[in-house]
Design an enzyme around this catalytic site. Structure first.
Site, PDB file in Angstrom:
ATOM      1  N   PHE A 377      40.201   0.362 -16.328  1.00  0.00           N
ATOM      2  CA  PHE A 377      41.014  -0.739 -15.815  1.00  0.00           C
ATOM      3  C   PHE A 377      40.487  -2.065 -16.341  1.00  0.00           C
ATOM      4  CE2 PHE A 377      41.258   2.594 -12.621  1.00  0.00           C
ATOM      5  CZ  PHE A 377      42.597   2.598 -12.244  1.00  0.00           C
ATOM      6  N   ASP A 378      41.400  -2.931 -16.746  1.00  0.00           N
ATOM      7  CA  ASP A 378      41.041  -4.337 -16.894  1.00  0.00           C
ATOM      8  C   ASP A 378      40.848  -4.903 -15.483  1.00  0.00           C
ATOM      9  OD1 ASP A 378      40.753  -6.923 -18.088  1.00  0.00           O
ATOM     10  OD2 ASP A 378      42.800  -7.348 -17.436  1.00  0.00           O
ATOM     11  N   LYS A 379      40.070  -5.964 -15.363  1.00  0.00           N
ATOM     12  CA  LYS A 379      39.839  -6.515 -14.034  1.00  0.00           C
ATOM     13  C   LYS A 379      40.905  -7.535 -13.640  1.00  0.00           C
ATOM     14  CE  LYS A 379      36.958  -9.869 -13.143  1.00  0.00           C
ATOM     15  NZ  LYS A 379      37.761 -10.828 -12.312  1.00  0.00           N
TER      16      LYS A 379
END
Length: 687
Positions: A377-379
């Site tokens: 996941f990107d944050k």
């Protein structure tokens, strides 16, 4: 019947529906209304063809049944049953012959051709009843298969019918009703309560709740309100979700006026339908395997059948018996169920995902999703909301929280920095009164903070290094300890000083979405072994967010090329990895992952183009749904493959040993229908 034919027809139909080049008006512009009318006519013709095929199949069954009854239980002239059998050959073989002829013209010898050969062979043997039964069951199976497949197609086609055909537009002469294809960017559309919205755009007047489930899959209506300055909007795609609306969604109880930002053939709904249609043309790995298998299997069957014709050379039996056996084997070995098993499941899975607000671009992403073992996941904007929030207020001893927030909000109100806006917004929510003192003479101290005047005294707000060298007392131990603790917890800190007093510390953070923890738990429950967060933020912030939502690991301080290397590392460790991001900044990492998944793609052209899978709403809850759907699809594909191959494996030796054409056809076509209806169960999938 082979699925390639069915699928191709639908793809051609859908491309006609969504094409902007095939149908033009007199001035050379595309005309969606003409496209819609043409697609409607075409769909009507297709439906009429299916109905006619079903009627011909019923007529075939009636004539063969009547002929068999007359021949078996009456002493009627032999010509009467023969005439009925000939009629059944006509009704049962008409559509099959047309289709086979078209394929033979293209040099393709497929299953329908084998069926015709078997029926003609039965007639040459004088087995008119068995040949008629073969054509009846085959034509019935074909008609019912097309009817059943039509349910999946209609689930996709229904998306195209969501947008209304006309819109009420505010013109100089008042409000007039025009076809939606005549809407231009910049027009103002009037939408009454409980009506469907005719165009993509943003709200310029009125407030209401809009049901966006047809496009984004969101189950709860989204509140909409007008923008502050409609004429000052330069980038509509950057507006908040509370202002933006999409064609095909349903207005609530309030009237709205919408500024159009996309033409009818370019709106979110049109792009979704077009891309779902294109997705059907992309074969999955299993489908590619079955196609290769058939290219080898069909010639092998023909060679085996030809070999069986020479059985009288080594066996003491008449040629007619060997010929009959060969025709029975020809029927039994035709891989109808095998050829339809995968594309039918893929079509149903893609249609169900589209109805749930998820765009899957083809069979390969659909199957790969079902085999994932890890998700990265990107944050920012994915796990988190993408905007900072004021999470911590730590006043110094003797200073109230209200006093600290009032000073901070008054000074930060002069700044346009995102952190300053977050302080002002959230401070107003916490304060008991909206009255703020008036600050002035704001000056930015690059990289460290700001300085301003408030009530005759200087105010400094910023990092701890801002206060080194400005002639102020050293930071108190309490302030320093608070800053260190908040930063360990992943907060961005601001120290507030008014005059010669350190008033306290503010902590800000891009907070996780409310659904993030639940989504991570659901993903583990459906078989995702590992979750990783990769971000350009510093390690402490990334670790804090990962710990808060329950993600297994977090890698921070990553440049875009570092994210790509992280995905490649995960691929080596886990085999199949998805990357979830916004489809823009994370495009390189998404492209290197097994499956790239874009968040909030309904209003983003880049996200739709970049990702293999697009979650149309900015909602993580759709991720477990689509992963679960993909795993269910893979399970159904396996079931269909086992059933279809198992039937062929049993029927071929059974027909060699004497099973007749009639039972072979019944079992063969029955398995085809079971495969189709098993795949259609995906249309009713719920997590």
């Amino acid at each position: 019947m082979p699925p390639v034919t069915v699928n191709t027809e639908w793809i051609e139909h859908s491309e006609t529906l969504m094409s902007t080049s095939d149908t033009t008006t007199s001035d050379g512009t595309s005309s969606p209304s003409l496209q819609r009318r043409h697609s409607h006519d075409h769909a009507h013709n297709v439906a009429f063809g299916v109905e006619m095929e079903l009627l011909f199949s019923i007529a075939c069954g009636a004539t063969v049944a009547l002929g068999w009854l007359l021949a078996r239980f009456t002493e009627s002239h032999w010509g009467i049953p023969l005439g009925l059998y000939l009629a059944s050959y006509f009704f049962g073989g008409y559509f099959t012959t047309l289709e086979a002829f078209e394929k033979v013209r293209r040099g393709q010898f497929e299953i329908d051709f084998l069926m015709l050969v078997a029926a003609v062979g039965a007639a040459l043997l004088g087995e008119w009843a068995e040949g008629s039964l073969l054509l009846f069951l085959f034509s019935l199976g074909h008609a019912l298969e097309n009817y059943a497949m039509g349910r999946a197609r209609r689930a996709i086609q229904a998306l195209a019918d969501l947008a209304p055909g006309t819109a009420r537009v505010r013109r100089s002469k008042g409000v007039v009703e025009v076809p939606v294809e005549e809407l231009a960017v910049g027009d103002t559309v009037v939408v009454r309560p409980d009506e469907r919205l005719p165009a993509d755009g943003f709200v310029v007047s009125g407030e209401s709740s809009v049901d966006q489930s047809p496009v984004t899959g969101e189950s709860i209506p989204v509140d909409k309100r007008p923008v502050d300055d409609p004429d000052g909007v330069e980038q509509p795609d950057d507006l908040e979700a509370t202002h933006r609306v999409f064609a095909g969604t349903i207005n609530g109880n309030g009237a709205l006026e919408i500024r159009v930002t996309r033409r009818s053939d370019e709106n979110a709904l049109a792009r979704v339908v077009a891309m779902v249609t294109e997705a059907q043309a992309q074969q999955s790995p299993t489908q590619r395997f079955t196609d290769k298998f058939q290219r080898v299997f069909v010639p092998a069957v023909l060679a085996f059948v030809l070999l069986l014709l020479f059985a009288p050379v080594v066996l003491d039996e008449p040629f007619s018996k060997s010929f009959y056996r060969s025709m029975a084997v020809l029927v039994a070995a035709s891989p109808c169920a095998l050829s339809i098993s995968t594309p039918c499941a893929v079509l149903s899975g893609v249609a169900r995902a589209g109805r749930g607000g998820v765009l899957i671009k083809g069979g390969a992403p659909l199957e790969n999703l079902g085999q994932l073992t890890a998700i990265a996941f990107d944050k920012t904007g994915t796990i988190t909301k993408g905007e900072p929030r004021l999470t911590d207020v730590a006043p110094s001893e003797g200073i109230s929280e209200d006093d600290l927030l009032r000073v901070a909000a008054a000074v930060e109100g002069l700044s346009d920095h995102p952190l300053a806006k977050a302080v002002v917004r959230d401070a107003r929510d916490r304060l008991s009164s909206d009255d703020l003192p008036e600050a002035s003479d704001m000056e930015s101290i690059t990289g460290r903070g700001i300085r301003a005047q408030l009530e005759g005294e200087a105010v400094y707000i910023g990092k701890d290094d801002l206060f080194d060298g400005i002639g102020m007392p050293e930071l108190p131990d309490q302030i320093r300890a608070t800053v260190e603790q908040l930063e360990r917890d992943g907060r961005t800190t601001m120290i507030v000083m008014h005059g010669d007093r350190y008033m306290g510390v503010l902590g800000l953070m891009d907070t996780p979405r409310e659904s993030a923890s639940k989504v991570i738990t659901q993903l583990r429950a459906i078989g995702i072994r590992r979750t990783i967060m990769i971000s350009g933020d510093n390690h402490r912030v990334v670790d804090a967010v990962a710990t808060q939502v329950g993600i297994d690991g977090a890698w921070g301080d990553l440049m875009p090329e570092d994210k790509v290397q992280s995905i490649r590392k995960l691929l080596e460790q886990e085999g199949r990895v998805a990357m979830v991001g916004d489809g823009v900044n994370d495009a390189p990492a998404m492209a290197n992952a097994t499956v790239g998944i874009a968040m909030g793609a309904a209003g983003s052209d880049v996200a739709l183009e970049t990702a293999d899978v697009a979650l149309m709403a900015d909602d993580l809850n759709h991720l477990p749904f689509v992963v679960g759907l993909s795993r269910k699809t893979r399970g159904i594909i396996r079931q269909n493959l086992y059933l279809s191959l198992g039937v062929v494996a049993i029927l071929v030796p059974a027909t060699v040993l004497g099973l007749g054409i009639g039972p072979a056809v019944a079992i063969h076509e029955g398995s085809t229908l079971i495969v189709v209806f098993n795949a259609l169960r995906l249309l009713a999938y719920t997590p």
